[in-house]
Write an enzyme that holds these catalytic residues in place. Structure first.
Site: not given
Ligand code: NFM
Length: 237
Positions: A104, A156, A226
């Site tokens: 990633e 996740e 989130e």
């Molecule tokens: C803000 C946020 N939450 C979860 C993820 C997903 N986990 C790893 O990539 C992500 N990339 N960004």
């Protein structure tokens, strides 16, 4: 209540045939949907998002910063699983998650150069700083494995389900965001999230009521962070 279910009642009065994560999902559905169906996510699904420099800076630059803080957190979960989990496959699932984070980070770099986002000069927004600090607070040795793995699963899963929703029938994801949605919304990532969920449910089955309630609070905090993360998309977070 069905006879069968009554028979499974524990001394504390709780039914033990429904996984803990399932009870949380039922109880906190609205909050959870607030994250996975956030207006910003819906605008991606509907194709109405303007993928202007600002949004690119959020999806690439801010998330890159988040992921860099996420790695040491996942490392701490991996350590706990080695010490505290009795099931060998836990380590393998978490290690798989780590490996995809390495991939990633390279993807973020590729996207950044495509859109001329300078990753070294992105200033983290308040909501992101707060989220990263929260992750750091969960890396300590005093944090129980079931609590830490709960946070990991929630982080996740929210992301997976948000982007999977964009890809569901009837969506009109803009071409330039298709790859982003597929990265987290693909079925393989979904299966990985389910493996994490199974680890959470199993480890909470053996945990004390105190730890279960700490894990629930942690789950709710993740979902709130989130929501705040996507609230940055309005620019006034
Ligand atoms: C803000 C946020 N939450 C979860 C993820 C997903 N986990 C790893 O990539 C992500 N990339 N960004």
């Amino acid at each position: 209540m069905e006879k069968e279910e009554t028979a499974k009642m524990t001394v504390t009065g709780a039914t033990n045939n429904i996984p803990v994560t399932e009870t949380w999902m039922r109880k906190h559905r609205l909050l959870y949907d607030g994250a996975t169906r956030h207006p910003f996510i819906l605008s991606i699904r509907q194709g109405s998002v303007d993928f202007s420099s600002f949004k690119r800076w959020l999806v690439i630059g801010q998330d890159y910063i988040f992921v860099r803080s996420f790695v040491p957190f996942v490392a701490s979960v991996l350590m706990k699983s080695c010490k505290e989990s009795s099931v060998e496959s836990d380590m393998e699932v978490i290690l798989g998650g780590m490996a995809s984070l390495a991939d990633e980070i390279n993807w973020f770099k590729k996207e950044a150069s495509k859109y001329h986002v300078s990753l070294t000069s992105v200033v983290p927004q308040n909501a992101n700083v707060t989220y990263c600090r929260f992750l750091e607070s969960l890396t300590g040795q005093e944090i129980e494995y079931p609590v830490a793995i709960t946070a990991f699963w929630a982080i996740e899963s929210v992301y997976q389900q948000s982007f999977a929703h964009c890809l569901e029938e009837g969506g009109r994801v803009p071409q330039e965001l298709q790859e982003t949605c597929e990265r987290w919304g693909n079925e393989g990532f979904g299966a990985y999230c389910n493996s994490l969920r199974d680890i959470v449910d199993r480890s909470l089955q053996k945990a004390s009521a105190e730890v279960v309630s700490k894990a629930e609070v942690c789950f709710l905090s993740v979902v709130e962070h989130e929501v705040e993360f996507w609230n940055m998309s309005t620019g006034d977070a």
